[in-house]
Write an enzyme that holds these catalytic residues in place. Sequence first.
Site, mmCIF file in Angstrom:
data_model
loop_
_atom_site.group_PDB
_atom_site.id
_atom_site.type_symbol
_atom_site.label_atom_id
_atom_site.label_comp_id
_atom_site.label_asym_id
_atom_site.label_seq_id
_atom_site.Cartn_x
_atom_site.Cartn_y
_atom_site.Cartn_z
ATOM 1 N N ASP A 36 42.423 43.661 40.525
ATOM 2 C CA ASP A 36 43.769 44.013 40.074
ATOM 3 C C ASP A 36 44.476 42.763 39.589
ATOM 4 O OD1 ASP A 36 43.785 46.291 42.759
ATOM 5 O OD2 ASP A 36 43.871 46.829 40.632
ATOM 6 N N GLY A 143 51.223 47.853 41.448
ATOM 7 C CA GLY A 143 51.875 46.639 41.931
ATOM 8 C C GLY A 143 51.476 46.228 43.332
ATOM 9 N N ASP A 176 43.347 55.723 41.113
ATOM 10 C CA ASP A 176 43.608 54.438 41.753
ATOM 11 C C ASP A 176 44.955 54.468 42.460
ATOM 12 O OD1 ASP A 176 44.091 51.064 40.344
ATOM 13 O OD2 ASP A 176 43.880 51.777 42.405
#
Length: 236
Positions: A36, A143, A176
């Site tokens: 990520d 995030g 995800d």
Amino acid sequence: MRTPWIVPSVLNADPGRLYDEVARLDAAGVDAIQWDVMDGHFVPNLTFGPEFIKASRAATSVPFEAHLMIEVPERWIDQYIDAGCETVIVHPEASIHLHRTLQEIRRMGAKAGVALNPHTPLEAIRHVLGSIDHLLVMTVNPGFGGQAYIAEMEPKIAEARDMIDATGRDIPLEVDGGIAPSTIGRAGAAGADTFVVGSALFRDPGGIAACVAECRARLAEAMEADASIRAIAGGT
Ligand code: DX5
């Protein structure tokens, strides 16, 4: 249907031991690994530059995905491919010339992926589906790891399933965010076949391998149950 893939997100791994953590994931029999990448602008968090990924490339032979949650991803694609990522996933919310960007990823020899934030409709990519090799439907707002799975995304996953099936192409449909043994079944029944798992893996008291095995078992159970429901509904 594609063989389901379990793809850990390294975001929740021990940042001081990334190489060893990747080796641990490899030993647990995962199918690929997702990095990520966050820039503190597109999302309110900051993570992995290409060098972090390159340093762990030799720890496993499974494919790497770079999930670019960054503004102007075009600036960095080549470096993540050089770092050893076979798939590069960009967000249409951050890529103004998405069609060109997808072509560029392919031209550089990688698979071109697109990730959609929860509010972004599939319509945003319908006209460039021919340039997409990998489609990711976010089931959290990007995030951070450890957030709750957004079940409202299931109709969108089902729509994406139909969209991909209509092409006849082998495009992984990935989800995800908040994926765990308790949620993987419903995401699979909605149509996903590739599952990013983060905090659930690294927080499982039984360890990573046990969590991977349980995810696979819960998914298989749900797909079986779903198949019999469809069979009954279809009168077969
Ligand atoms: C969030 C990332 C996810 C996250 C998954 O922006 O894209 O990959 O790390 O972690 P969990 O599974 O804990 O939601």
